[in-house]
Scaffold this active site. Sequence first.
Site, PDB file in Angstrom:
ATOM      1  CG  ASP A  77      -2.217   0.612   1.062  1.00  0.00           C
ATOM      2  OD1 ASP A  77      -2.258   1.696   0.455  1.00  0.00           O
ATOM      3  OD2 ASP A  77      -3.226   0.039   1.523  1.00  0.00           O
TER       4      ASP A  77
ATOM      5  CG  ASP B  40      -4.440   5.908   0.864  1.00  0.00           C
ATOM      6  OD1 ASP B  40      -5.320   5.075   1.105  1.00  0.00           O
ATOM      7  OD2 ASP B  40      -4.370   7.020   1.439  1.00  0.00           O
TER       8      ASP B  40
ATOM      9  CD  GLU C   8      -8.817   4.875  -1.637  1.00  0.00           C
ATOM     10  OE1 GLU C   8      -9.744   4.559  -0.902  1.00  0.00           O
ATOM     11  OE2 GLU C   8      -7.845   5.559  -1.241  1.00  0.00           O
TER      12      GLU C   8
ATOM     13  CG  HIS D  93      -8.770  -0.957   4.645  1.00  0.00           C
ATOM     14  ND1 HIS D  93      -8.412  -1.052   3.317  1.00  0.00           N
ATOM     15  CD2 HIS D  93      -8.502   0.314   5.010  1.00  0.00           C
ATOM     16  CE1 HIS D  93      -7.948   0.120   2.915  1.00  0.00           C
ATOM     17  NE2 HIS D  93      -7.988   0.968   3.914  1.00  0.00           N
ATOM     18  CG  ASP D  94     -11.273   2.495   3.626  1.00  0.00           C
ATOM     19  OD1 ASP D  94     -10.774   2.486   4.770  1.00  0.00           O
ATOM     20  OD2 ASP D  94     -10.703   2.985   2.627  1.00  0.00           O
TER      21      ASP D  94
HETATM   22  O1  ISL Z   1     -13.436   5.243   4.052  1.00  0.00           O
HETATM   23  C1  ISL Z   1     -13.937   5.939   3.236  1.00  0.00           C
HETATM   24  C2  ISL Z   1     -15.240   5.583   2.744  1.00  0.00           C
HETATM   25  O2  ISL Z   1     -16.160   6.466   3.301  1.00  0.00           O
HETATM   26  C3  ISL Z   1     -13.294   7.149   2.683  1.00  0.00           C
HETATM   27  O3  ISL Z   1     -13.636   8.307   3.259  1.00  0.00           O
HETATM   28  C4  ISL Z   1     -11.817   6.917   2.737  1.00  0.00           C
HETATM   29  O4  ISL Z   1     -11.230   7.714   3.679  1.00  0.00           O
HETATM   30  C5  ISL Z   1     -11.286   7.203   1.372  1.00  0.00           C
HETATM   31  O5  ISL Z   1     -11.828   6.211   0.588  1.00  0.00           O
HETATM   32  C6  ISL Z   1      -9.779   7.139   1.322  1.00  0.00           C
HETATM   33  O6  ISL Z   1      -9.326   5.936   1.851  1.00  0.00           O
HETATM   34  C7  ISL Z   1      -7.961   5.712   1.981  1.00  0.00           C
HETATM   35  O7  ISL Z   1      -7.264   6.800   2.553  1.00  0.00           O
HETATM   36  C8  ISL Z   1      -7.554   7.120   3.902  1.00  0.00           C
HETATM   37  C9  ISL Z   1      -7.579   5.908   4.817  1.00  0.00           C
HETATM   38  O8  ISL Z   1      -8.164   6.257   6.035  1.00  0.00           O
HETATM   39  C10 ISL Z   1      -8.333   4.746   4.208  1.00  0.00           C
HETATM   40  O9  ISL Z   1      -8.267   3.631   5.035  1.00  0.00           O
HETATM   41  C11 ISL Z   1      -7.733   4.506   2.861  1.00  0.00           C
HETATM   42  O10 ISL Z   1      -8.250   3.361   2.229  1.00  0.00           O
HETATM   43  C12 ISL Z   1      -6.494   8.088   4.329  1.00  0.00           C
HETATM   44  O11 ISL Z   1      -5.229   7.545   4.073  1.00  0.00           O
END
Ligand code: ISL
Length: 565
Positions: A98, A199, A255, A328-329
């Site tokens: 990641d 990310d 992402e 994980h989100d």
């Molecule tokens: O989790 C979400 C869905 O509502 C988003 O707001 C998320 O924060 C967004 O998709 C970005 O995610 C990534 O970056 C974030 C981190 O918290 C997430 O876990 C990651 O996947 C910040 O690094």
Amino acid sequence: MKKVWWKESIVYEIYPRSFYDSDGDGIGDLNGITDKLDYLEELGVNVLWLAPVYQSPNDDNGYDISDYRNIMKEFGTMEDFDRLLSEAHKRGLKIMMDLVANHSSDEHAWFAESRSSRENDKRDYYIWRDPVDGREPTNWGSSFGGSAWEWDEATGQYYLHCFSRKQPDLNWDDPRVRMEIYDIMRFWLDKGVDGFRMDVINMISKPETFTDAPYNGGRYGSTGAVVANGPHVHEYLQEMNREVLSKYDIMTVGECGGTVPGDAARYANEDGSELNMIFQFEHVNLDGGKYRKWAHDPMDLPKLKKNLAKWQTELRDKAWNSIYFNNHDQPRVVSRLGDDSPESAKAIALGLYCMQGTPYLYQGEELGMTNYPFRGIGDYEDIESIGAYRELTAAGTGDPEEILKSIAYKSRDNARTPMQWSNAPNAGFTKAEPWYPVNPNYIRINAESQQKDPESVFHFYRKLIGLRTKSEYKDLLVYGGYRLLIPEDPAVYAYLRVYENRAALVIANLSAERSHPELPEEVKACFRGKTAVLRSRGTGVFQDAELEPWEAAVYIAEEKTECLC
Ligand code: ISL
């Protein structure tokens, strides 16, 4: 479309903190992943995506990195990482890291320097602005609540953090920042890692001038709307590709929230000048409500099917799709599109993973792991869920019960409870107190019992993965064209895949009721009497009859008729 290994792979995301604790401190670790490689090999996945394993103060569970070249203490050492990589490679499993490069931790040495004075050489590594009318430069909100600007008393300026205040945004317009990131990427690639999940990579190029963002039901402006897909993002990704990516045989996925198929066609174009594919968010945002994602309404299936079909057809021959519902989100898919039953887990899996694109599974999905039974706000650990509760209740306009119900349904913590390995205490995840509670349903839902049961969700996923990666239908399922059938049917997701002279009919009853889909005549004629190559339940012979609740199957026609295309 070019044939390449990453189009033919199945990716499995590991959230190391919650995967397996090998040293008894209640936190999953790298040796724990190595211990479970046999399990992953049995499942049949090809690529492991590790959520961040680098040194981090864990304000956002590793998405706030303080040292990109070291391993998080709780997760082990660099020797442990090297061993994991070589053990994975021995089994033919690739490892994707990641890369969190839109922001670092505020505890990173770069930020310590940057904030030390306005004259510091690294001041421009981050995004600093003077106050406007004595306050924040813009109305931008942080994803985790509050303003996206943090005041720094010592130097009298604000710094930008699209996520938490401990995640300051890096300034990609400074070429030195880009070179630092490319160096970090080379460090890991030279060790032998097989790719990167990047990310929020479409947020790296900030607008030339900062103006207020539109409000989207919140107290602050919607930052994503103004910083996503910025003016130089393609230029920077092409540079990264020239400098680093093109020199290795790896896979990349960016992402990219706030993107439409036209954007994806640039980020993940077939000519390979940027990334291999992106994660887009349209389909997982369809069940949002007046508090943005915080709602608990069931997904509208016709809307979802049309959205999935749009990406399938609009990227065809232009760019490659990724297929996912879990990570994980995201809350657990079996609690979102299903009813927590193993039957629904199987039907959803079949409906999703026979589409075109690279499938991304998330740990525990292959067991049908469900959402967690939260009782109150004190049960949450995730910074996003806690921030949302604070902000939504502070506004004083919402119903607190409603807000809590929505958070329980959508919280990222649903995905982050420990992996359910067995019916031993703590689901066999740890011998200590786990860092986050185990879902009490582990007695019923766990890997050990499912590995022994040929009818389990685990074995269904194993067969489905085998169908896509090893069977004679691999090319059909990976490279075949896609056509959505019965778009308005409220319960059944059905589509065709067509490749050379073969066609597959994928049909999944995504409801707990019997269903009688009205398929087009030419499709019925083509598949009548065919035996399923994979089915979740039912007789396995295609007939124009009712589907049982959660019945799903794939049928193959060897001599497809032209009218199916
Ligand atoms: O989790 C979400 C869905 O509502 C988003 O707001 C998320 O924060 C967004 O998709 C970005 O995610 C990534 O970056 C974030 C981190 O918290 C997430 O876990 C990651 O996947 C910040 O690094």
